[in-house]
Enzyme design. Structure first.
Site, PDB file in Angstrom:
ATOM      1  CB  SER A 297      -1.064  -0.106   1.130  1.00  0.00           C
ATOM      2  OG  SER A 297      -1.828   0.945   1.063  1.00  0.00           O
TER       3      SER A 297
ATOM      4  CG  ASP B 217      -6.818  -3.308  -2.848  1.00  0.00           C
ATOM      5  OD1 ASP B 217      -7.424  -2.496  -2.121  1.00  0.00           O
ATOM      6  OD2 ASP B 217      -5.672  -3.703  -3.011  1.00  0.00           O
TER       7      ASP B 217
ATOM      8  CG  HIS C  30      -5.781  -2.254   0.723  1.00  0.00           C
ATOM      9  ND1 HIS C  30      -5.417  -2.011  -0.390  1.00  0.00           N
ATOM     10  CD2 HIS C  30      -4.744  -1.604   1.782  1.00  0.00           C
ATOM     11  CE1 HIS C  30      -4.159  -1.139  -0.231  1.00  0.00           C
ATOM     12  NE2 HIS C  30      -3.999  -0.887   1.300  1.00  0.00           N
TER      13      HIS C  30
END
Ligand SMILES: *[C@@H]1O[C@H](CO)[C@@H](O)[C@H](O)[C@H]1NC(C)=O
Ligand SMILES: *[C@@H]1O[C@H](CO)[C@@H](O)[C@H](O)[C@H]1NC(C)=O
Ligand SMILES: *[C@@H]1O[C@H](CO)[C@@H](O)[C@H](O)[C@H]1NC(C)=O
Length: 401
Positions: free
Chosen positions: A174, A344, A376
């Site tokens: 991320s 996600d 995610h």
């Protein structure tokens, strides 16, 4: 519906029994699983003191090239160790490799990699500065721009000098991918140093994120509040401390600890529900209000750009009244792997397409997790993360020596 599910989860957490992993921090986790934790304090050029945890395996004498594991927003090095209750003691000697391989940090250490778990400024492990304390406003005056300009290159330089290597593997999740894309776009040198760069749930522009963050970004009042407050955000001394004595110690304590699930979305098929409290407990690990503001800015601009200080200050800082974008077209690194899931909320197809259009170099691999609804956090916490994510990473790293 969403709210109901959320509260049912919380009630479930309340009645679920105590887990021995609940309260463990990164160094405890390493020791308990049979490894030695080597703490390194990395001083950045702008005075922050970051903690990196290096995993030392009790049996592997000659470790390979260093590999950095970099957590995402509001998170910490614990991400890569906490998925399943196993490490060296339960895994390496063959008791249950399945569980052990679910934790990327242990899995790579077991395979002889020199694993470095870095922590960005402002999180639980990196809350120190040579001049300021977290109680000073100045301590929190940064966004991911400074992680790109200081945290990341300074950590890489430190690790290369300690290990005597000239290249380093990098796996980011991320925000940990965003900062690396930013670094590669702004510094030619690191394109030759970082090999490979494996991007889990890659994020650059965030114009199309689903999740409540989107609505927060649109709210002027929310932005005004963040700017006026300007201190640490979540897991530091603001909301959490106030709520701590009230909600977090009441029978509703789970409510405060797993607000993050609202941000990332649920995917129950891969979620080990009995372990939810363990995942949540040390989250959120904190960041700055300005960093959150920067995300809000990029949600609205739909670009991957630097922080907007206003025309006057921009001119001083960037040499132009308008804040520049990160020029992803400048990236020359041909060892980039994207790994993405199709559910996600924070890595949406339109944002990903923008990244791919801007990149002028071919990707080493563009990998979709071959399972429906991968989200995610599944990259870290899925019950089959070992099988779908970590195995793939091991295979890729095997091609580099
Ligand atoms: C799920 O969590 C429980 C409780 O922590 C643990 O005993 C179990 O091994 C976990 N399963 C996996 C696949 O990690
Ligand atoms: C290892 O753990 C997994 C997940 O909990 C389980 O399915 C498997 O049967 C276990 N294997 C052994 C040998 O205990
Ligand atoms: C790195 O190289 C220096 C000198 O070139 C040497 O003194 C040091 O022991 C080396 N460190 C490692 C970890 O190999």
């Amino acid at each position: 519906m969403f709210v109901t599910t959320y509260f049912l989860f919380n009630i479930f957490l309340l009645v679920s029994s105590y887990d021995p992993d609940f309260n463990l921090k990164t160094p405890d986790l390493l020791r308990l699983r049979g490894f030695t934790c080597e703490d390194h304090h990395i001083r950045t050029r702008d005075g922050f003191i970051l903690t990196a945890h290096r995993i030392v395996h009790p049996l592997v004498k000659r470790v390979g090239r260093p590999v950095i594991l970099q957590h995402g927003l509001l998170s910490s090095s614990r991400d890569f160790l906490i998925n399943s209750p196993a490490g060296y003691l339960d895994g390496y000697i063959g008791k249950n490799m399945t569980l052990s391989s679910n934790n990327l940090g242990f899995e790579l250490a077991n395979r002889g990699h020199d694993v470095w778990l870095t922590n960005t400024r402002g999180n639980t492990y990196s809350r120190a500065h040579v001049q300021y304390t977290p109680n000073d406003k100045q301590f929190w005056r940064w966004t991911f721009d400074e992680m790109i300009a200081y945290d990341l290159p300074d950590s890489i330089n430190y690790i290369l000098s300690v290990t005597n290597h000239t290249t380093v593997g990098y796996i980011g999740h991320s925000q940990g991918t965003m900062t690396m894309f930013g670094l590669l776009a702004t510094s030619k040198m690191y394109n030759d140093i970082v090999k490979p760069f494996i991007a889990l749930a890659p994020v650059t522009s965030v114009g199309h994120v689903k999740s409540p963050i989107r609505y927060l970004a649109k709210l002027r009042t929310a932005r005004w509040l963040l700017r006026t407050y300007g201190g640490g955000f979540l897991g530091t001394n603001w909301i959490i401390k106030t709520l701590n004595s009230a909600i977090c110690r009441s029978p509703f304590k789970a409510v405060c600890s797993n607000a993050l699930f609202m941000l990332f979305g649920f995917h129950q098929a891969q979620m080990n529900i009995t372990r939810l409290a363990v995942y949540n407990h040390k989250m959120p690990a904190g960041t700055s209000s300005y960093n959150i503001l920067h995300y809000a800015q990029n949600v609205n601009s739909k670009t991957f750009e630097t922080y907007d200080y206003g025309a006057k200050e921009n001119l001083l800082k960037y040499g132009s009244k308008v804040q520049p974008e990160y020029a992803l077209s400048q990236i020359t690194n041909r060892d980039i792997v994207l790994m993405r899931g199709d559910n996600d909320w924070l890595c949406q197809p339109k944002d990903l397409a923008r990244l791919k259009i801007q990149l002028q170099v071919p990707l080493l691999e563009d990998y979709r997790i071959p399972l429906k609804d991968w989200n995610h956090m599944d990259f870290l916490w899925a019950m089959e993360a070992g099988r779908y994510v970590n195995k793939k990473i091991v295979d890729i790293l095997d091609r580099y020596h």
